[in-house]
Scaffold this motif. Structure first.
Motif, PDB file in Angstrom:
ATOM      1  N   ALA A 189       0.859  -1.186   0.000  1.00 37.37           N
ATOM      2  CA  ALA A 189       0.000   0.000   0.000  1.00 37.37           C
ATOM      3  C   ALA A 189       0.890   1.229   0.000  1.00 37.37           C
ATOM      4  CB  ALA A 189      -0.917   0.002   1.216  1.00 37.37           C
ATOM      5  N   GLY A 190       0.474   2.256  -0.705  1.00 34.38           N
ATOM      6  CA  GLY A 190       1.238   3.492  -0.716  1.00 34.38           C
ATOM      7  C   GLY A 190       2.327   3.505  -1.772  1.00 34.38           C
ATOM      8  N   ASP A 191       3.263   4.453  -1.616  1.00 32.10           N
ATOM      9  CA  ASP A 191       4.269   4.707  -2.646  1.00 32.10           C
ATOM     10  C   ASP A 191       5.633   4.134  -2.311  1.00 32.10           C
ATOM     11  OD1 ASP A 191       2.404   6.167  -4.110  1.00 32.10           O
ATOM     12  OD2 ASP A 191       2.845   8.006  -2.999  1.00 32.10           O
ATOM     13  N   ALA A 192       5.709   3.252  -1.335  1.00 31.77           N
ATOM     14  CA  ALA A 192       6.991   2.655  -0.971  1.00 31.77           C
ATOM     15  C   ALA A 192       7.453   1.675  -2.053  1.00 31.77           C
ATOM     16  CB  ALA A 192       6.870   1.928   0.370  1.00 31.77           C
ATOM     17  N   LEU A 193       8.721   1.320  -1.981  1.00 32.68           N
ATOM     18  CA  LEU A 193       9.237   0.190  -2.750  1.00 32.68           C
ATOM     19  C   LEU A 193       8.872  -1.055  -1.965  1.00 32.68           C
ATOM     20  CD1 LEU A 193      10.990  -1.244  -4.884  1.00 32.68           C
ATOM     21  CD2 LEU A 193      12.989  -0.713  -3.460  1.00 32.68           C
ATOM     22  N   HIS A 194       8.033  -1.915  -2.551  1.00 30.41           N
ATOM     23  CA  HIS A 194       7.507  -3.065  -1.825  1.00 30.41           C
ATOM     24  C   HIS A 194       8.267  -4.341  -2.192  1.00 30.41           C
ATOM     25  CE1 HIS A 194       3.994  -0.267  -1.764  1.00 30.41           C
ATOM     26  NE2 HIS A 194       3.991  -0.657  -0.510  1.00 30.41           N
ATOM     27  N   LEU A 195       8.737  -5.020  -1.164  1.00 33.38           N
ATOM     28  CA  LEU A 195       9.382  -6.323  -1.313  1.00 33.38           C
ATOM     29  C   LEU A 195       8.420  -7.366  -0.766  1.00 33.38           C
ATOM     30  CD1 LEU A 195      12.961  -5.443   0.005  1.00 33.38           C
ATOM     31  CD2 LEU A 195      11.958  -5.012  -2.250  1.00 33.38           C
ATOM     32  N   VAL A 196       8.093  -8.348  -1.604  1.00 34.81           N
ATOM     33  CA  VAL A 196       7.086  -9.339  -1.229  1.00 34.81           C
ATOM     34  C   VAL A 196       7.727 -10.717  -1.160  1.00 34.81           C
ATOM     35  CG1 VAL A 196       4.943 -10.453  -1.936  1.00 34.81           C
ATOM     36  CG2 VAL A 196       5.236  -7.997  -2.279  1.00 34.81           C
ATOM     37  N   PRO A 197       7.805 -11.313   0.028  1.00 33.45           N
ATOM     38  CA  PRO A 197       8.405 -12.644   0.138  1.00 33.45           C
ATOM     39  C   PRO A 197       7.538 -13.706  -0.520  1.00 33.45           C
ATOM     40  CG  PRO A 197       7.490 -11.951   2.241  1.00 33.45           C
ATOM     41  CD  PRO A 197       7.403 -10.763   1.335  1.00 33.45           C
ATOM     42  N   ARG A 198       8.185 -14.606  -1.210  1.00 31.11           N
ATOM     43  CA  ARG A 198       7.470 -15.679  -1.903  1.00 31.11           C
ATOM     44  C   ARG A 198       7.252 -16.837  -0.925  1.00 31.11           C
ATOM     45  NH1 ARG A 198      11.591 -13.944  -5.476  1.00 31.11           N
ATOM     46  NH2 ARG A 198      10.827 -12.920  -7.367  1.00 31.11           N
ATOM     47  N   ILE A 199       6.317 -16.661  -0.024  1.00 32.12           N
ATOM     48  CA  ILE A 199       6.096 -17.634   1.049  1.00 32.12           C
ATOM     49  C   ILE A 199       4.654 -18.120   1.115  1.00 32.12           C
ATOM     50  CG2 ILE A 199       7.975 -16.714   2.467  1.00 32.12           C
ATOM     51  CD1 ILE A 199       5.848 -15.209   4.102  1.00 32.12           C
ATOM     52  N   GLY A 200       3.786 -17.616   0.262  1.00 29.91           N
ATOM     53  CA  GLY A 200       2.371 -17.947   0.340  1.00 29.91           C
ATOM     54  C   GLY A 200       2.035 -19.284  -0.294  1.00 29.91           C
ATOM     55  N   VAL A 201       1.139 -20.019   0.356  1.00 28.57           N
ATOM     56  CA  VAL A 201       0.569 -21.237  -0.231  1.00 28.57           C
ATOM     57  C   VAL A 201      -0.938 -21.032  -0.313  1.00 28.57           C
ATOM     58  CG1 VAL A 201       0.193 -23.706   0.003  1.00 28.57           C
ATOM     59  CG2 VAL A 201       2.402 -22.721   0.635  1.00 28.57           C
ATOM     60  N   LEU A 202      -1.462 -21.158  -1.512  1.00 30.13           N
ATOM     61  CA  LEU A 202      -2.883 -20.927  -1.765  1.00 30.13           C
ATOM     62  C   LEU A 202      -3.649 -22.233  -1.625  1.00 30.13           C
ATOM     63  CD1 LEU A 202      -4.887 -18.674  -2.785  1.00 30.13           C
ATOM     64  CD2 LEU A 202      -4.577 -19.673  -5.060  1.00 30.13           C
ATOM     65  N   GLY A 203      -4.524 -22.291  -0.633  1.00 30.14           N
ATOM     66  CA  GLY A 203      -5.422 -23.431  -0.516  1.00 30.14           C
ATOM     67  C   GLY A 203      -6.624 -23.223  -1.420  1.00 30.14           C
ATOM     68  N   VAL A 204      -7.020 -24.266  -2.146  1.00 25.94           N
ATOM     69  CA  VAL A 204      -8.066 -24.139  -3.160  1.00 25.94           C
ATOM     70  C   VAL A 204      -9.130 -25.221  -2.977  1.00 25.94           C
ATOM     71  CG1 VAL A 204      -8.571 -23.989  -5.622  1.00 25.94           C
ATOM     72  CG2 VAL A 204      -6.288 -23.348  -4.777  1.00 25.94           C
ATOM     73  N   GLY A 205     -10.363 -24.794  -3.057  1.00 24.16           N
ATOM     74  CA  GLY A 205     -11.486 -25.713  -3.172  1.00 24.16           C
ATOM     75  C   GLY A 205     -12.346 -25.261  -4.339  1.00 24.16           C
ATOM     76  N   CYS A 206     -12.958 -26.196  -5.032  1.00 30.18           N
ATOM     77  CA  CYS A 206     -13.801 -25.807  -6.174  1.00 30.18           C
ATOM     78  C   CYS A 206     -14.772 -26.915  -6.520  1.00 30.18           C
ATOM     79  CB  CYS A 206     -12.945 -25.448  -7.397  1.00 30.18           C
ATOM     80  SG  CYS A 206     -11.931 -26.797  -8.026  1.00 30.18           S
ATOM     81  N   ARG A 207     -15.846 -26.517  -7.184  1.00 30.78           N
ATOM     82  CA  ARG A 207     -16.804 -27.497  -7.682  1.00 30.78           C
ATOM     83  C   ARG A 207     -16.192 -28.312  -8.809  1.00 30.78           C
ATOM     84  NH1 ARG A 207     -21.694 -23.123  -8.355  1.00 30.78           N
ATOM     85  NH2 ARG A 207     -22.225 -22.893  -6.142  1.00 30.78           N
ATOM     86  N   ARG A 208     -16.703 -29.482  -9.013  1.00 30.64           N
ATOM     87  CA  ARG A 208     -16.234 -30.316 -10.117  1.00 30.64           C
ATOM     88  C   ARG A 208     -16.471 -29.614 -11.450  1.00 30.64           C
ATOM     89  NH1 ARG A 208     -18.561 -36.278 -10.314  1.00 30.64           N
ATOM     90  NH2 ARG A 208     -17.429 -36.275  -8.322  1.00 30.64           N
ATOM     91  N   GLY A 209     -15.451 -29.638 -12.310  1.00 27.92           N
ATOM     92  CA  GLY A 209     -15.571 -29.044 -13.635  1.00 27.92           C
ATOM     93  C   GLY A 209     -15.339 -27.551 -13.689  1.00 27.92           C
TER      94      GLY A 209
END
Length: 330
Positions: A189-209
């Protein structure tokens, strides 16, 4: 780091083969086995993490010029003369790791690493190189020069971090959570230089198809609601009932995310408190898929709980992350 070496003489080829024993990669000689400079450069610029030219710097500069796009995406390019006297990074010195690679290659053959980036020459903290060592994406590479310029001019740069950072901040950096110019975060957020660590794991659920487009639209909404930088995500996870879902696999593959699948029994063993659903329980045998899968795959806590849209559910967990100001050139 995936390296690719090209040489132009027998002596250069011998040096390239020597270097590849320490920094592994393919070795080619221009003019042999159908290898052309233009063809090799185009192929390796797209496929390799680093291109190493054993020959004249001018040859390398002319070869890579048509392919250069951005410091955020270009591979490292290093040139060594065929006598092994000098190792010169010519592209992506910090983010791509060319400076570090030049030092490593120089150590192999006794060359002098010729490092020309201003921060290195002046002994000033290089934010983009630090970001690479912390496995962070730099969201606004055009803002690097603002931070580096301030440090080179002797001004203080304010920083903020969502995690404690081990060690003492480098000279010229001062913590300021209110108005940072440099921020380590998952939610920019804002005008800073943002460093984003690659540490996220996305849990996913979905309907068939569920199709990849539907997943993509829901993911965009999830990121928007959470103010989440999608660059933080390193992997995805779900229940094994979804391991043959073409839409889910295509959605993850297009983003370069490996996907891990768990059985219902494994998901039930996930530690933590989760959002229960009687419907999900009746279909899958476990009360929640996205949150539990994210936690199991990440080995860390939930950051964002269940988000639902158009038959898709997402949750985000974070892998352990311990940023450190202390690092040294290899």
């Amino acid at each position: 780091m995936i390296c690719a070496y090209i040489a132009f003489t027998a002596r250069g080829l011998a040096l390239a083969q020597q270097l590849a024993q320490t920094c592994p990669g393919s070795v080619s000689r221009c003019g042999l086995s159908g290898v052309t400079l233009a063809g090799w450069t185009a192929q390796q610029f797209a496929a390799a993490d680093a291109l190493v030219f054993v020959g004249a710097a001018g040859i390398a500069v002319r070869a890579i010029a048509p392919h250069c796009k951005s410091k955020a995406s270009d591979p490292a390019v290093v040139v060594l003369d065929e006598c092994g006297r000098f190792a010169v990074p010519v592209l992506s010195g910090h983010l791509g790791g060319a400076n570090e690679l030049a030092r490593r290659l120089a150590a192999v053959c006794g060359a002098v690493p010729v490092i020309t980036t201003a921060t290195d020459a002046n002994g000033v903290f290089a934010v983009d190189e630090w970001a690479r060592h912390q496995n962070c994406a730099v969201l606004e590479p055009e803002r690097i020069k603002k931070v580096s310029g301030a440090l080179l001019a002797g001004r203080t740069v304010r920083f903020a971090s969502d995690w404690p950072i081990a060690g003492s901040p480098p000279a010229g950096l001062a913590e300021d959570a209110v108005a940072p110019e440099l921020a380590l975060t998952l939610c920019p957020a804002g005008d800073a230089l943002h460093l984003v660590p690659r540490i996220g794991v996305l849990g996913v659920g979905c309907r068939r198809g569920t199709g990849a487009d539907t997943l993509a639209e829901a993911f965009a909404a999830f990121c928007a609601q959470a103010d989440l930088a999608p660059q933080c995500i390193a992997a995805a996870a779900s229940i094994d009932l979804k391991q043959n879902e073409a839409g889910l696999l295509a959605f993850c593959q297009s983003r370069g995310w490996p996907v891990e699948f768990f059985t219902a029994e494994q998901l039930r063993q996930a530690p933590g408190s989760f959002t229960p659903s009687a419907f999900v329980q009746s279909v899958t045998g476990v009360d929640n898929v996205c949150e539990r899968a994210a936690v199991l795959a990440a080995g860390g806590p939930l950051v964002f709980h269940k988000f639902a849209r158009t038959g898709v559910t997402f949750a985000l967990a974070a892998r352990p992350f311990a940023p450190d100001w202390r690092w040294q050139h290899v």
